[in-house]
Motif scaffolding. Structure first.
Motif, short mmCIF file in Angstrom:
data_model
loop_
_atom_site.label_atom_id
_atom_site.label_comp_id
_atom_site.label_asym_id
_atom_site.label_seq_id
_atom_site.Cartn_x
_atom_site.Cartn_y
_atom_site.Cartn_z
N UNK A 139 -15.00 -67.56 -7.34
CA UNK A 139 -15.03 -66.10 -7.49
C UNK A 139 -16.10 -65.65 -8.48
N UNK A 140 -16.31 -66.44 -9.52
CA UNK A 140 -17.35 -66.10 -10.49
C UNK A 140 -18.73 -66.16 -9.84
N UNK A 141 -18.97 -67.17 -9.04
CA UNK A 141 -20.27 -67.28 -8.36
C UNK A 141 -20.45 -66.18 -7.33
N UNK A 142 -19.40 -65.86 -6.61
CA UNK A 142 -19.50 -64.83 -5.57
C UNK A 142 -19.59 -63.42 -6.15
N UNK A 143 -19.07 -63.22 -7.36
CA UNK A 143 -19.08 -61.89 -7.96
C UNK A 143 -20.22 -61.72 -8.96
N UNK A 144 -21.17 -62.62 -8.91
CA UNK A 144 -22.36 -62.56 -9.78
C UNK A 144 -22.03 -62.59 -11.27
N UNK A 145 -21.02 -63.38 -11.63
CA UNK A 145 -20.71 -63.59 -13.05
C UNK A 145 -19.63 -62.72 -13.64
N UNK A 194 -11.12 -74.11 -9.71
CA UNK A 194 -12.03 -74.06 -8.55
C UNK A 194 -12.09 -72.66 -7.96
N UNK A 195 -10.94 -72.01 -7.84
CA UNK A 195 -10.92 -70.64 -7.32
C UNK A 195 -11.67 -69.72 -8.27
N UNK A 205 -16.55 -63.01 -13.25
CA UNK A 205 -15.45 -63.89 -13.64
C UNK A 205 -15.54 -64.35 -15.08
N UNK A 206 -16.76 -64.45 -15.60
CA UNK A 206 -16.94 -64.85 -17.00
C UNK A 206 -16.37 -63.78 -17.93
N UNK A 207 -16.64 -62.54 -17.62
CA UNK A 207 -16.13 -61.43 -18.43
C UNK A 207 -14.61 -61.38 -18.34
N UNK A 208 -14.08 -61.57 -17.14
CA UNK A 208 -12.63 -61.57 -16.95
C UNK A 208 -12.00 -62.75 -17.70
N UNK A 209 -12.65 -63.92 -17.69
CA UNK A 209 -12.15 -65.09 -18.40
C UNK A 209 -12.09 -64.81 -19.91
N UNK A 210 -13.13 -64.21 -20.45
CA UNK A 210 -13.14 -63.89 -21.88
C UNK A 210 -12.03 -62.89 -22.23
#
Length: 55
Positions: free
Chosen positions: A27-33, A22-23, A35-40
């Motif tokens: 953070x992904x929504x608030x940082x305009x995506x 959830x966090x 978080x997806x790059x960080x997740x990968x």
């Protein structure tokens, strides 16, 4: 739930993985995506748990 990144972080921090997810989603929504790059990146950099896969 794709690569177990949030579950691994939750396990390491002794926290429920759902809270981490959830966090991360917020953070992904608030940082305009970003978080997806960080997740990968985390998927590639965080080592797998020993004995995680069974033949």
């Amino acid at each position: 739930m794709i690569a177990g990144v949030c579950a691994g972080i939750g396990n390491h921090l002794d926290t429920d993985p759902t809270v981490i997810r959830l966090i991360w989603a917020a953070l992904t929504l608030l940082s305009l995506g970003t978080g997806i790059i960080v997740y990968l990146a985390a998927w590639v950099l965080i080592p797998e748990e020993p004995g995680g896969e069974t033949p």
